[in-house]
Write an enzyme that holds these catalytic residues in place. Sequence first.
Site, PDB file in Angstrom:
ATOM      1  CB  CYS A  35      -0.915   0.004   1.218  1.00  0.00           C
ATOM      2  SG  CYS A  35      -2.161  -1.272   1.142  1.00  0.00           S
TER       3      CYS A  35
HETATM    4  N1  LIG Z   1      -2.603  -6.323   1.719  1.00  0.00           N
HETATM    5  C1  LIG Z   1      -2.979  -5.233   2.337  1.00  0.00           C
HETATM    6  O1  LIG Z   1      -2.567  -4.967   3.462  1.00  0.00           O
HETATM    7  C2  LIG Z   1      -3.952  -4.248   1.695  1.00  0.00           C
HETATM    8  C3  LIG Z   1      -4.530  -3.268   2.510  1.00  0.00           C
HETATM    9  C4  LIG Z   1      -5.429  -2.394   1.956  1.00  0.00           C
HETATM   10  C5  LIG Z   1      -5.719  -2.460   0.594  1.00  0.00           C
HETATM   11  N2  LIG Z   1      -5.137  -3.405  -0.182  1.00  0.00           N
HETATM   12  C6  LIG Z   1      -5.504  -3.432  -1.600  1.00  0.00           C
HETATM   13  O2  LIG Z   1      -6.382  -4.531  -1.827  1.00  0.00           O
HETATM   14  C7  LIG Z   1      -6.153  -5.096  -3.127  1.00  0.00           C
HETATM   15  C8  LIG Z   1      -5.813  -6.566  -2.985  1.00  0.00           C
HETATM   16  O3  LIG Z   1      -4.610  -6.675  -2.242  1.00  0.00           O
HETATM   17  P1  LIG Z   1      -4.147  -8.033  -1.573  1.00  0.00           P
HETATM   18  O4  LIG Z   1      -3.055  -7.648  -0.622  1.00  0.00           O
HETATM   19  O5  LIG Z   1      -5.316  -8.811  -1.071  1.00  0.00           O
HETATM   20  O6  LIG Z   1      -3.505  -8.763  -2.851  1.00  0.00           O
HETATM   21  P2  LIG Z   1      -3.092 -10.317  -2.961  1.00  0.00           P
HETATM   22  O7  LIG Z   1      -2.088 -10.380  -4.032  1.00  0.00           O
HETATM   23  O8  LIG Z   1      -2.802 -10.873  -1.611  1.00  0.00           O
HETATM   24  O9  LIG Z   1      -4.441 -11.012  -3.446  1.00  0.00           O
HETATM   25  C9  LIG Z   1      -5.016 -10.759  -4.698  1.00  0.00           C
HETATM   26  C10 LIG Z   1      -5.609 -12.052  -5.195  1.00  0.00           C
HETATM   27  O10 LIG Z   1      -6.257 -11.780  -6.432  1.00  0.00           O
HETATM   28  C11 LIG Z   1      -6.053 -12.896  -7.296  1.00  0.00           C
HETATM   29  N3  LIG Z   1      -6.304 -12.431  -8.647  1.00  0.00           N
HETATM   30  C12 LIG Z   1      -5.492 -11.727  -9.476  1.00  0.00           C
HETATM   31  N4  LIG Z   1      -6.125 -11.465 -10.622  1.00  0.00           N
HETATM   32  C13 LIG Z   1      -7.357 -12.013 -10.527  1.00  0.00           C
HETATM   33  C14 LIG Z   1      -8.482 -12.072 -11.383  1.00  0.00           C
HETATM   34  N5  LIG Z   1      -8.475 -11.497 -12.584  1.00  0.00           N
HETATM   35  N6  LIG Z   1      -9.564 -12.725 -10.971  1.00  0.00           N
HETATM   36  C15 LIG Z   1      -9.598 -13.327  -9.758  1.00  0.00           C
HETATM   37  N7  LIG Z   1      -8.563 -13.281  -8.882  1.00  0.00           N
HETATM   38  C16 LIG Z   1      -7.476 -12.630  -9.274  1.00  0.00           C
HETATM   39  C17 LIG Z   1      -4.636 -13.334  -7.002  1.00  0.00           C
HETATM   40  O11 LIG Z   1      -4.417 -14.658  -7.392  1.00  0.00           O
HETATM   41  C18 LIG Z   1      -4.570 -13.140  -5.487  1.00  0.00           C
HETATM   42  O12 LIG Z   1      -4.943 -14.301  -4.787  1.00  0.00           O
HETATM   43  C19 LIG Z   1      -5.031  -4.256  -3.739  1.00  0.00           C
HETATM   44  O13 LIG Z   1      -5.596  -3.228  -4.496  1.00  0.00           O
HETATM   45  C20 LIG Z   1      -4.335  -3.663  -2.539  1.00  0.00           C
HETATM   46  O14 LIG Z   1      -3.693  -2.444  -2.839  1.00  0.00           O
HETATM   47  C21 LIG Z   1      -4.269  -4.318   0.346  1.00  0.00           C
END
Ligand SMILES: NC(=O)c1ccc[n+]([C@@H]2O[C@H](COP(=O)([O-])OP(=O)(O)OC[C@H]3O[C@@H](n4cnc5c(N)ncnc54)[C@H](O)[C@@H]3O)[C@@H](O)[C@H]2O)c1
Length: 456
Positions: free
Chosen positions: A297
């Site tokens: 982030c």
């Molecule tokens: N990790 C954090 O602490 C956090 C906090 C706040 C916001 N976010 C935001 O949330 C969003 C997700 O982050 P995350 O950390 O969960 O990411 P992550 O990489 O842990 O998980 C994303 C998942 O999406 C899947 N994926 C990718 N493309 C896909 C598709 N087309 N269809 C279905 N699944 C698909 C991946 O395989 C993965 O399992 C991002 O935008 C991130 O910036 C993350």
Amino acid sequence: MRITTQCENKKLMSTITFPAVRPGSAAESLADKIRSKSARVGVVGLGYVGLPLAVEYAGAGYHVTGIDISDAKVDRFNSGDSYVGDVPSSTLAPLVTGGRLEATADFSVIRDLDTIDICVPTPLRETKVPDMSYIVAACEEIVKYFHPGMLVILESTTYPGTTDELVLPMLEKSGLKVGEDFFLCFSPERVDPGNPKYQTKNIPKVVGGTTPACTELGRLFYSQALETVVPVSSTQVAEMVKLLENTFRMINIGLVNEMAIMCDGMGINVWEVIQAAATKPFGFMPFYPGPGLGGHCIPIDPFYLSWKTKQAGIEARFIELAGYINGQMPHFVVNKVQNALNDVAKPLKGSKIHIYGMSYKRDIDDVRESPAFDIVHLLQKRGASVSYSDPHVSEVRLEDGSVLHENAAAMATADCVVIVTDHSDFDYKALLAEANLIVDTRNALKNFQSGKIVRL
Ligand SMILES: NC(=O)c1ccc[n+]([C@@H]2O[C@H](COP(=O)([O-])OP(=O)(O)OC[C@H]3O[C@@H](n4cnc5c(N)ncnc54)[C@H](O)[C@@H]3O)[C@@H](O)[C@H]2O)c1
């Protein structure tokens, strides 16, 4: 008629008023399903954000289907084996075996779903330009199986305007009309991995819809599973909320990192300065310096904002400056290591350096964007050989494709140990006893005094 919505036994943190949903409308029918928990819930992207959210919805009584393109994650999910640190398998497994929660890589299940939360990655490209390909790919699949009466909520962090300018036109290709046939919201995800006090359930949830009926349905839906919902007037406001929060953090960390560099030049202990400043009961909030930014982030999201504002001819100067200062911290740390070795008449070239902690922050296994990688790279470039300890990370792939395996035993024979991540399960007393020299970038050794310690 306009009514002020009430949220049964949940806190509602806004006085925004919504139009009543018309009896017999698609909104009314969806609202009924949400209230009765008969709505079929979908979460696209089962990572750090999507998995905990799916668990909360299932725990609230919905049948939840998670969709992910990773077969490995789908398999682990379906066997009740959690790969997200904040959700123990003992929480996930009973929901799976009880039939409340399932995962699939097959998007056609969307035909039977009423709601979808999109939680896919939003990285930056090399050029610091937003990579929207994951959101686009998810929407391309969703629209194939889209049907009237659906609520779609984008949770991936992104630039203001994404929901209405990118996602909405893709969904409208179905011929359905937003606010009447389907409903669209943005809700920023604020999860803080490893935080024992605030998790998905008790972090207030901001939500803004494309139309007032969209916002109302988003608010109603989240309030079934989460403690506090904060409705806002548009998707753009909701998108900007997340960017304000993360930019606020990034800039304050940049400021305190610059303070650390200044204090270092003047021989002042920056940690003591911050501790004393934090006694001011108003108008000050402590931030702490460190080896550089990490995670999915803070190093990334502000650049989504600066990219977008550039299109409008506005320069985001605070963001660029803080990005530059934070980006310098790994160099500052490596210079500290070099100077500390010089003081004991050892050149960095040919020295053995041990990194203490690879993940980007304390007590988690996430190494995405970890400053440890830059530090390893810079040390290797200057001719040092590098090893690492991290109870949460058994191996890492470096930029050049090589794999480094955890080797805790190498600590005792290293010329210098660099504390990059202050995990709470590290034995700092033993470290101090065994290590030859320590550069502490996190003030993890604040309770120890020793000539071996060089603080940031
Ligand atoms: N990790 C954090 O602490 C956090 C906090 C706040 C916001 N976010 C935001 O949330 C969003 C997700 O982050 P995350 O950390 O969960 O990411 P992550 O990489 O842990 O998980 C994303 C998942 O999406 C899947 N994926 C990718 N493309 C896909 C598709 N087309 N269809 C279905 N699944 C698909 C991946 O395989 C993965 O399992 C991002 O935008 C991130 O910036 C993350």
